[in-house]
Design a protein around this motif. Structure first.
Motif, mmCIF file in Angstrom:
data_model
loop_
_atom_site.group_PDB
_atom_site.id
_atom_site.type_symbol
_atom_site.label_atom_id
_atom_site.label_comp_id
_atom_site.label_asym_id
_atom_site.label_seq_id
_atom_site.Cartn_x
_atom_site.Cartn_y
_atom_site.Cartn_z
ATOM 1 N N ALA A 101 0.946 -0.703 0.210
ATOM 2 C CA ALA A 101 0.253 -0.786 0.026
ATOM 3 C C ALA A 101 0.662 1.515 -0.128
ATOM 4 N N LEU A 102 2.218 1.268 0.444
ATOM 5 C CA LEU A 102 2.944 2.160 0.673
ATOM 6 C C LEU A 102 3.212 2.464 -0.157
ATOM 7 N N GLY A 103 4.140 1.853 -1.176
ATOM 8 C CA GLY A 103 4.449 1.632 -2.638
ATOM 9 C C GLY A 103 3.492 2.627 -3.893
ATOM 10 N N LYS A 104 2.143 2.019 -3.447
ATOM 11 C CA LYS A 104 0.751 2.851 -3.971
ATOM 12 C C LYS A 104 0.599 4.657 -3.202
ATOM 13 N N ALA A 105 1.154 4.375 -2.175
ATOM 14 C CA ALA A 105 1.089 6.030 -1.844
ATOM 15 C C ALA A 105 1.539 7.316 -2.009
ATOM 16 N N LEU A 106 3.123 6.940 -2.150
ATOM 17 C CA LEU A 106 4.351 7.477 -2.269
ATOM 18 C C LEU A 106 4.176 8.677 -3.426
ATOM 19 N N GLY A 107 3.367 8.207 -4.423
ATOM 20 C CA GLY A 107 3.540 9.621 -5.296
ATOM 21 C C GLY A 107 4.914 9.587 -6.317
ATOM 22 N N SER A 108 4.788 10.702 -6.704
ATOM 23 C CA SER A 108 6.153 11.241 -7.289
ATOM 24 C C SER A 108 7.447 11.475 -6.888
ATOM 25 N N ASP A 109 6.815 11.919 -6.045
ATOM 26 C CA ASP A 109 7.789 12.588 -5.524
ATOM 27 C C ASP A 109 8.757 12.688 -4.110
ATOM 28 N N LEU A 110 7.740 11.193 -3.358
ATOM 29 C CA LEU A 110 8.606 10.195 -2.585
ATOM 30 C C LEU A 110 9.053 8.797 -3.089
ATOM 31 N N ALA A 111 10.411 8.442 -2.442
ATOM 32 C CA ALA A 111 10.246 6.687 -2.855
ATOM 33 C C ALA A 111 11.292 6.177 -1.349
ATOM 34 N N ILE A 112 10.891 4.835 -1.616
ATOM 35 C CA ILE A 112 11.242 4.782 -0.247
ATOM 36 C C ILE A 112 12.489 3.437 -0.432
ATOM 37 N N GLY A 113 14.070 3.399 0.259
ATOM 38 C CA GLY A 113 14.615 1.881 0.354
ATOM 39 C C GLY A 113 14.512 0.834 0.745
ATOM 40 N N THR A 114 15.074 -0.234 1.219
ATOM 41 C CA THR A 114 14.618 -1.425 1.686
ATOM 42 C C THR A 114 13.671 -1.341 3.065
ATOM 43 N N PHE A 227 -2.194 -4.363 15.443
ATOM 44 C CA PHE A 227 -1.217 -2.835 15.416
ATOM 45 C C PHE A 227 -0.588 -3.019 13.761
ATOM 46 N N ALA A 228 -0.609 -2.104 13.200
ATOM 47 C CA ALA A 228 0.292 -1.867 12.045
ATOM 48 C C ALA A 228 1.384 -2.304 11.949
ATOM 49 N N ALA A 229 1.599 -2.843 11.213
ATOM 50 C CA ALA A 229 3.788 -2.972 10.805
ATOM 51 C C ALA A 229 3.951 -1.778 11.047
ATOM 52 N N GLN A 230 5.436 -1.684 11.538
ATOM 53 C CA GLN A 230 6.363 -0.218 11.972
ATOM 54 C C GLN A 230 7.721 -0.158 11.460
ATOM 55 N N ASN A 231 7.800 -1.188 10.306
ATOM 56 C CA ASN A 231 9.184 -1.398 10.491
ATOM 57 C C ASN A 231 10.367 -0.023 9.759
ATOM 58 N N ILE A 232 11.396 0.387 9.878
ATOM 59 C CA ILE A 232 11.799 1.531 9.823
ATOM 60 C C ILE A 232 12.501 1.830 8.674
ATOM 61 N N VAL A 233 12.599 2.332 7.606
ATOM 62 C CA VAL A 233 12.405 2.539 5.968
ATOM 63 C C VAL A 233 13.351 3.579 5.825
ATOM 64 N N PRO A 234 14.202 3.621 5.004
ATOM 65 C CA PRO A 234 14.646 5.353 4.603
ATOM 66 C C PRO A 234 13.910 6.222 3.710
ATOM 67 N N LEU A 235 12.945 7.376 3.554
ATOM 68 C CA LEU A 235 12.961 8.227 2.597
ATOM 69 C C LEU A 235 13.179 8.471 2.399
ATOM 70 N N PHE A 236 13.513 9.141 0.803
ATOM 71 C CA PHE A 236 13.626 9.644 -0.323
ATOM 72 C C PHE A 236 12.830 10.778 -0.389
ATOM 73 N N ALA A 250 20.249 -0.496 2.600
ATOM 74 C CA ALA A 250 19.562 -1.158 2.632
ATOM 75 C C ALA A 250 20.995 -2.074 3.192
ATOM 76 N N ALA A 251 22.283 -1.533 3.087
ATOM 77 C CA ALA A 251 22.936 -2.536 4.227
ATOM 78 C C ALA A 251 23.433 -2.228 5.516
ATOM 79 N N ALA A 252 22.677 -0.580 5.795
ATOM 80 C CA ALA A 252 22.387 -0.462 7.635
ATOM 81 C C ALA A 252 21.226 -1.275 7.098
ATOM 82 N N SER A 253 20.020 -0.880 6.842
ATOM 83 C CA SER A 253 19.059 -1.597 7.490
ATOM 84 C C SER A 253 19.287 -2.899 7.826
ATOM 85 N N ALA A 254 19.460 -3.786 7.049
ATOM 86 C CA ALA A 254 19.274 -5.400 6.952
ATOM 87 C C ALA A 254 20.211 -5.690 8.594
ATOM 88 N N LYS A 255 20.724 -4.965 9.318
ATOM 89 C CA LYS A 255 21.415 -5.104 10.165
ATOM 90 C C LYS A 255 20.203 -4.287 11.225
#
Length: 294
Positions: A101-114, A227-236, A250-255
């Motif tokens: 759902a987040l992938g669809k909600a971001l629009g064109s000016d925001l992007a997420i990492g892993t 409760f909704a998942a709340q994984n930490i993600v880089p938002l660009f 992504a290398a940092a997020s994996a840890k």
């Protein structure tokens, strides 16, 4: 469309600039966000990025516009809460559904990492003594004792979908109005003290709180994903996203497991009171992320 907001004034008092290869790492105004932002900044520097930071910006109402306008380039976010901010009608709660759902909600000016495996999510927490007395493992186990439960949480927990209404709908945990104790510190020290001292029987505390281990508290499992998942993600800002930046974070997020997030929180907010940047630098080194990614 990606660049449409990049020449306007930003909420931080400067002019956003999407040009160039440098990155500005931002954070919200609480310790975990600031610490993870410093982790991002450190690993990006190690991998050759020119990095500045603008930390403790405030709430989403401040930092999302700043991100859209390139006053900042990237910051740590929480998948479930970000989805709700971008689409207040969203109902996804599992990690997979939230990410879709987040992938669809971001629009064109925001992007997420892993997304990181670690998440800082709402939880129903009890003392070890209560868990053993009532043989509690899941939130559903608490429902049989609902009439005896005094529940501590922020006032808005009474009304929001994932609060008392969700606990009643998903688990039959029906907390009477006179058994709800509003505590305004977002699951912080006052909430923990109320639980440990027996002023409340159960409380809404976040999963990366060091107080859980420090006080031998028990997190009741949430198999129905109330409760909704709340994984930490880089938002660009999408214009600042690059393959190299994505791979680096992504290398940092994996840890960044929930356990490691809790350790970072303990370093910053525990008895040692390490500065967030120092805690982040030490963690990056301990995880072997202090040399460029191959």
């Amino acid at each position: 469309m990606i660049l449409s907001g990049c020449g306007t004034s930003d909420p931080l008092g400067g002019t956003g600039n999407c040009a160039g290869d440098g990155l500005i790492v931002g954070s919200a105004n609480f310790p975990e966000s600031e610490t993870v932002a410093n982790v991002y900044a450190e690993v990006l520097r190690v991998n050759g990025f020119a990095v500045d930071t603008k930390l403790n910006i405030g709430s989403r109402e401040a930092y999302i516009p700043a991100l859209r306008q390139c006053a900042i380039s990237v910051l740590p976010e929480y998948t479930g809460n970000l989805l709700q901010y971008l689409d207040n009608g969203a109902t996804a709660t599992t990690a997979t559904d939230v990410d879709t759902a987040l992938g669809k909600a971001l629009g064109s000016d925001l992007a997420i990492g892993t997304p990181a495996p670690g998440e800082d999510s709402d939880a129903v927490v009890v003392t070890r003594a209560t868990a053993e007395r009532w043989n509690l493992h899941t939130i559903a186990d608490l429902a049989a004792h609902a009439a005896e439960v005094k529940f501590g949480a922020p006032a808005e927990f009474q009304e929001r979908a994932g609060g008392l209404p969700g606990l009643k709908k998903n688990y039959g945990l029906d907390i009477a109005a006179n058994n709800f104790v509003p505590i305004a510190d977002g699951g912080g020290p006052a909430t923990v003290r109320a639980l440990v001292d027996g002023q409340v029987t159960a409380a809404n505390i976040f999963t990366t709180s060091p107080a859980i281990a420090q006080n031998d508290l028990v997190v009741l499992t949430d198999p129905k994903h109330n409760f909704a998942a709340q994984n930490i993600v880089p938002l660009f800002n999408a214009a600042k996203k690059s393959d190299k930046a994505l791979a680096t974070l992504a290398a940092a997020s994996a840890k960044l497991t929930t356990t490691e997030l809790t350790k970072l929180n303990e370093a910053v907010s525990g008895t040692g009171k390490t500065e967030p940047r120092a805690a982040a630098v030490a963690w990056v080194a301990a995880q072997g992320l202090n040399t460029p990614i191959g």
